[in-house]
Design a protein around this motif. Structure first.
Motif, mmCIF file in Angstrom:
data_model
loop_
_atom_site.group_PDB
_atom_site.id
_atom_site.type_symbol
_atom_site.label_atom_id
_atom_site.label_comp_id
_atom_site.label_asym_id
_atom_site.label_seq_id
_atom_site.Cartn_x
_atom_site.Cartn_y
_atom_site.Cartn_z
ATOM 1 N N LEU A 1 68.569 4.213 46.777
ATOM 2 C CA LEU A 1 68.026 2.908 47.150
ATOM 3 C C LEU A 1 68.958 1.788 46.726
ATOM 4 O O LEU A 1 69.546 1.809 45.639
ATOM 5 N N GLY A 2 69.035 0.798 47.602
ATOM 6 C CA GLY A 2 69.791 -0.393 47.275
ATOM 7 C C GLY A 2 68.857 -1.558 47.006
ATOM 8 O O GLY A 2 67.628 -1.416 47.014
ATOM 9 N N ALA A 3 69.433 -2.717 46.771
ATOM 10 C CA ALA A 3 68.617 -3.901 46.511
ATOM 11 C C ALA A 3 67.754 -4.214 47.731
ATOM 12 O O ALA A 3 68.252 -4.280 48.855
ATOM 13 N N GLY A 4 66.466 -4.381 47.496
ATOM 14 C CA GLY A 4 65.545 -4.714 48.581
ATOM 15 C C GLY A 4 65.023 -3.530 49.342
ATOM 16 O O GLY A 4 64.228 -3.702 50.282
ATOM 17 N N ASP A 5 65.449 -2.299 48.971
ATOM 18 C CA ASP A 5 64.949 -1.102 49.650
ATOM 19 C C ASP A 5 63.648 -0.639 49.004
ATOM 20 O O ASP A 5 63.475 -0.718 47.778
ATOM 21 N N ALA A 6 62.743 -0.130 49.829
ATOM 22 C CA ALA A 6 61.467 0.394 49.337
ATOM 23 C C ALA A 6 61.621 1.855 48.975
ATOM 24 O O ALA A 6 62.334 2.610 49.656
ATOM 25 N N GLY A 7 60.933 2.267 47.903
ATOM 26 C CA GLY A 7 60.948 3.655 47.480
ATOM 27 C C GLY A 7 59.863 4.457 48.173
ATOM 28 O O GLY A 7 59.424 4.136 49.277
ATOM 29 N N ILE A 8 59.421 5.518 47.493
ATOM 30 C CA ILE A 8 58.373 6.367 48.077
ATOM 31 C C ILE A 8 57.125 5.544 48.346
ATOM 32 O O ILE A 8 56.496 5.668 49.407
ATOM 33 N N PHE A 9 56.748 4.696 47.399
ATOM 34 C CA PHE A 9 55.562 3.851 47.569
ATOM 35 C C PHE A 9 56.007 2.446 47.943
ATOM 36 O O PHE A 9 56.948 1.892 47.351
ATOM 37 N N THR A 10 55.334 1.872 48.917
ATOM 38 C CA THR A 10 55.732 0.574 49.451
ATOM 39 C C THR A 10 54.586 -0.425 49.386
ATOM 40 O O THR A 10 53.417 -0.056 49.228
ATOM 41 N N ASP A 11 54.964 -1.686 49.540
ATOM 42 C CA ASP A 11 53.993 -2.779 49.661
ATOM 43 C C ASP A 11 53.810 -3.044 51.147
ATOM 44 O O ASP A 11 54.543 -3.829 51.749
ATOM 45 N N ASP A 12 52.845 -2.339 51.738
ATOM 46 C CA ASP A 12 52.566 -2.451 53.175
ATOM 47 C C ASP A 12 53.846 -2.206 53.977
ATOM 48 O O ASP A 12 54.246 -3.019 54.828
ATOM 49 N N SER A 13 54.493 -1.059 53.671
ATOM 50 C CA SER A 13 55.702 -0.584 54.368
ATOM 51 C C SER A 13 56.944 -1.371 54.035
ATOM 52 O O SER A 13 57.988 -1.188 54.681
ATOM 53 N N ALA A 14 56.903 -2.248 53.045
ATOM 54 C CA ALA A 14 58.071 -3.022 52.641
ATOM 55 C C ALA A 14 58.254 -2.896 51.133
ATOM 56 O O ALA A 14 57.409 -2.346 50.421
ATOM 57 N N ALA A 15 59.384 -3.408 50.667
ATOM 58 C CA ALA A 15 59.610 -3.425 49.223
ATOM 59 C C ALA A 15 58.657 -4.417 48.568
ATOM 60 O O ALA A 15 58.226 -5.392 49.184
ATOM 61 N N PHE A 16 58.339 -4.178 47.303
ATOM 62 C CA PHE A 16 57.404 -5.041 46.581
ATOM 63 C C PHE A 16 58.005 -6.427 46.388
ATOM 64 O O PHE A 16 59.160 -6.578 45.993
ATOM 65 N N ASP A 17 57.192 -7.446 46.675
ATOM 66 C CA ASP A 17 57.600 -8.830 46.492
ATOM 67 C C ASP A 17 56.966 -9.364 45.209
ATOM 68 O O ASP A 17 55.751 -9.577 45.160
ATOM 69 N N PRO A 18 57.740 -9.586 44.153
ATOM 70 C CA PRO A 18 57.161 -10.065 42.889
ATOM 71 C C PRO A 18 56.447 -11.402 43.019
ATOM 72 O O PRO A 18 55.622 -11.750 42.173
ATOM 73 N N ALA A 19 56.728 -12.158 44.080
ATOM 74 C CA ALA A 19 56.091 -13.463 44.248
ATOM 75 C C ALA A 19 54.664 -13.346 44.784
ATOM 76 O O ALA A 19 53.930 -14.322 44.770
ATOM 77 N N ALA A 20 54.286 -12.168 45.251
ATOM 78 C CA ALA A 20 52.938 -11.986 45.816
ATOM 79 C C ALA A 20 52.315 -10.707 45.275
ATOM 80 O O ALA A 20 52.113 -9.731 46.010
ATOM 81 N N PRO A 21 52.004 -10.678 43.963
ATOM 82 C CA PRO A 21 51.455 -9.450 43.379
ATOM 83 C C PRO A 21 49.966 -9.241 43.662
ATOM 84 O O PRO A 21 49.479 -8.108 43.584
ATOM 85 N N ALA A 22 49.230 -10.315 43.963
ATOM 86 C CA ALA A 22 47.782 -10.191 44.129
ATOM 87 C C ALA A 22 47.438 -9.291 45.313
ATOM 88 O O ALA A 22 47.946 -9.478 46.423
ATOM 89 N N GLY A 23 46.592 -8.308 45.069
ATOM 90 C CA GLY A 23 46.153 -7.416 46.133
ATOM 91 C C GLY A 23 47.125 -6.297 46.439
ATOM 92 O O GLY A 23 46.965 -5.604 47.452
ATOM 93 N N LEU A 24 48.146 -6.100 45.596
ATOM 94 C CA LEU A 24 49.146 -5.072 45.850
ATOM 95 C C LEU A 24 48.516 -3.686 45.972
ATOM 96 O O LEU A 24 48.914 -2.894 46.836
ATOM 97 N N ALA A 25 47.558 -3.377 45.105
ATOM 98 C CA ALA A 25 46.929 -2.052 45.145
ATOM 99 C C ALA A 25 46.269 -1.785 46.493
ATOM 100 O O ALA A 25 46.227 -0.640 46.959
ATOM 101 N N GLY A 26 45.776 -2.823 47.130
ATOM 102 C CA GLY A 26 45.141 -2.660 48.432
ATOM 103 C C GLY A 26 46.136 -2.517 49.562
ATOM 104 O O GLY A 26 45.746 -2.146 50.685
ATOM 105 N N ARG A 27 47.411 -2.818 49.304
ATOM 106 C CA ARG A 27 48.446 -2.711 50.336
ATOM 107 C C ARG A 27 49.360 -1.506 50.109
ATOM 108 O O ARG A 27 50.312 -1.296 50.871
ATOM 109 N N LEU A 28 49.100 -0.738 49.076
ATOM 110 C CA LEU A 28 49.980 0.378 48.713
ATOM 111 C C LEU A 28 49.982 1.450 49.810
ATOM 112 O O LEU A 28 48.931 1.840 50.317
#
Length: 481
Positions: free
Chosen positions: A318-345
Motif C-alpha cells: 500500500l502507498g499513501a492514500g491506498d485502502a487496505g483490507i478494510f475500507t471507509d465505504d470503499s475508500a481509504a479512511f479520512d481522519p477528518a470525518a471519523p464520525a460514523g466510520l463503523a457504519g461505513r466499514l
C-alpha cells in the motif's frame, strides 16, 4: 324539644344519612378504579337561633395524601428515565452480543483464526475465501452495532417529539379541568370526579417530566418541574421542539444539526441530568440522542479505525492514500470525518471476486499488480500479528495498550457494564415507585370498612325514620283532639 324541632332534626339526619350511604356505595363501586380517591362526607351541626337544629353536609373530601403522591410522581419520572436508558443499552448489547452471525468478539476471533489457518496453507483458495468471509462478517458486525446506535438516536429524537406533543395536550386538558373544577365549586357542586381525572392526567405527565403540584384558589393547581420550570400556572407554557428526520452519526447539538427543547421561546439543554426539567423519560431521550449514543458511536468508530489502521500498516504494497483490507465505504479512511466510520466499514473490493477482485490480493498485497508466490505466507502472518499487537489508546474512556481483540472487549464490556448499572437503577426506581404506590393505596377504599359503615348508616336511617314516624303520630293525635 318541640315536635317541629324533633322533626327537623330527624329530617336532617335522614338527608345526611342518605348522602352518606350514597358516598359509601360510590366508594365500594370504585374500589378498583385507577386514580379514584376515597371520599368522606364532611358533616357539621346545624343551628338556628343559638339552638341545635340537626346536622348538615358541608362537602365531600377526597382522602389523598398529596405528600406521598408527590414523591410517587418523582419516582414515576425516575422510573421512566432509567427504563429509557436501560432500553438503549439493551439494544446495543443485542447488536454487539448477537447479530445473527455471532457476537462481535466471536467475529473478531474467527477472523484472526482464519488468517492463521490461511497462513499455514497460503496456496489454498478455500482458506483465502474463508479469510474474506470472516472479514466481511466482522465488517457486518461493526456496521450492525453502528446502525443500532444510529437507530437509537433517531428513535430518541422521534420519541422527544411524541412526548412533547403528549405533554402539551395533557397540560391543556389539565387547564380546562382547572376551569371546570372552579365553576363546579362556585356553584356548590361536587367536583371530586373531575379532580380524580385531573390527578390521573398529572400522574401521566409525571412519567415524562417530574412535576410538583401547587394548590391555587378555588381548587385550581399549578404544575412546576422538579427543576423549577413552570409548566402550568394559569396558562400553559409554550413548549416546542423540532425533530430531525435526517439525523446521521455526525449530527450534534453543538453543530446546530439537532433541535433543542424550547420553553416559552428559551432553549433548554436536557442532556445529562435534565437541567430544569429534571429526570424523566423526556430528559432520558435527550441523553440518549445527545450523550449516550454519541459516546458509544465514538467507541465503535475508534474500534473500526484501529482495525483499518492495523490491516493497512501490515500490507507493504500500500502507498499513501491506498485502502487496505478494510475500507471507509470503499475508500481509504479520512481522519477528518471519523464520525460514523463503523457504519461505513467494508471489505476492499480488490480482494472480493464477486466485485471484480481476486483472493490472491489477501495473500500477496492489495496493491500488488500481479499474483506472487502462492506459497508465501508473509502477508497473512503480518496481518495476524497486527491484530495481536498491543498499541496505546487514551481516548473514549480507555487508557492503556490493547490488542485489537482486547480493545473490542473493552468496548463491548463497557456497554455491558453500563447495561447492568442501568438495569439495577431501573429496578431500584421501579421498586421505590411500587412501594410509594402501595402506601397511597393503603389510604384507598377499604371495602370491609365501607360495608360496616353501610350497616351503621342503615341503623341511623332507621332511627331517624322512627323519629319521623313518632312525630307524625303525635301530630295526627293532636289533629284528632
Amino acid at each position: 324539644m318541640s315536635i317541629t324541632g324533633a322533626l327537623s332534626n330527624a329530617l336532617s339526619g335522614l338527608n345526611v344519612t342518605s348522602r352518606s350511604i350514597e358516598n359509601s356505595s360510590n366508594n365500594v363501586a370504585n374500589a378498583l378504579t385507577e386514580g379514584f380517591a376515597r371520599r368522606e362526607l364532611e358533616v357539621t351541626a346545624r343551628s338556628y337561633g343559638g339552638g341545635g337544629q340537626g346536622v348538615r353536609t358541608v362537602g365531600i373530601d377526597r382522602m389523598v395524601n398529596m405528600a406521598l403522591v408527590a414523591d410517587r410522581r418523582l419516582a414515576d419520572a425516575a422510573t421512566g428515565d432509567r427504563d429509557t436508558r436501560a432500553a438503549f443499552y439493551q439494544a446495543l448489547a443485542d447488536a454487539t452480543g448477537d447479530t445473527g452471525g455471532g457476537s462481535l468478539l466471536a467475529r473478531i476471533s474467527a477472523f484472526s483464526a482464519s488468517l492463521v489457518t490461511a497462513a499455514s496453507r497460503p496456496e489454498s483458495q478455500a482458506r483465502l475465501q474463508d479469510v474474506l468471509d470472516k472479514a466481511q462478517s466482522l465488517a457486518a458486525g461493526l456496521r450492525a452495532a453502528s446502525d443500532a446506535v444510529l437507530e437509537a438516536r433517531r428513535a430518541a429524537d422521534a420519541s422527544i417529539a411524541d412526548q412533547i406533543k403528549t405533554l402539551t395536550a395533557t397540560l391543556a386538558r389539565v387547564q380546562q379541568m382547572n376551569a371546570t373544577i372552579t365553576e363546579m365549586r362556585v356553584n356548590g357542586r361536587d367536583s371530586s370526579a373531575v379532580e380524580d381525572e385531573r390527578q390521573r392526567l398529572v400522574d401521566g405527565i409525571s412519567t415524562i417530566v417530574p412535576v410538583r403540584e401547587v394548590t391555587r384558589q378555588n381548587g385550581q393547581i399549578a404544575l412546576f418541574t422538579a427543576g423549577g420550570a413552570a409548566l402550568l400556572d394559569g396558562r400553559v407554557a409554550d413548549i416546542a421542539f423540532e425533530p430531525e428526520p435526517g439525523l446521521v452519526a455526525a449530527s450534534s447539538v453543538a453543530a446546530g444539526d439537532l433541535g433543542l427543547l424550547k420553553v416559552n421561546g428559551l432553549p433548554l439543554d436536557l442532556a445529562g441530568d435534565g437541567g430544569m426539567m429534571g429526570t424523566g423519560s423526556l430528559s432520558a431521550a435527550f441523553a440518549v440522542r445527545d450523550d449516550l449514543a454519541p459516546a458509544e458511536q465514538a467507541r465503535l468508530d475508534a474500534l473500526a479505525q484501529d482495525l483499518i489502521g492495523r490491516m493497512a500498516a501490515a500490507d507493504a504494497s500500500l502507498g499513501a492514500g491506498d485502502a487496505g483490507i478494510f475500507t471507509d465505504d470503499s475508500a481509504a479512511f479520512d481522519p477528518a470525518a471519523p464520525a460514523g466510520l463503523a457504519g461505513r466499514l467494508s471489505v476492499n473490493a480488490l480482494a472480493d471476486p464477486d466485485r471484480g477482485g481476486a483472493l490472491w490480493h489477501l495473500r500477496d498485497g492489495l496493491q500488488r499488480p500481479s499474483e506472487g508466490d502462492s506459497g508465501d505466507p508473509t502477508l497473512l502472518n503480518a496481518l495476524a500479528a497486527a491484530l495481536d499487537a498491543r498499541t496505546a489508546h487514551a481516548a473514549n474512556g480507555l487508557s492503556g495498550t490493547f490488542s485489537f481483540s482486547g480493545l473490542a472487549a473493552e468496548t463491548v464490556s463497557g456497554a455491558a457494564v453500563a447495561l447492568v448499572s442501568a438495569e439495577a437503577e431501573a429496578s431500584f426506581a421501579s421498586a421505590r415507585r411500587d412501594e410509594l404506590q402501595a402506601l397511597i393505596l393503603a389510604d384507598g377504599v377499604d371495602t370491609d370498612r365501607e360495608m360496616e359503615q353501610l350497616l351503621l348508616l342503615e341503623r341511623a336511617y332507621a332511627a331517624n325514620a322512627k323519629v319521623v314516624t313518632a312525630c307524625d303520630d303525635l301530630l295526627q293525635y293532636l289533629l284528632e283532639m
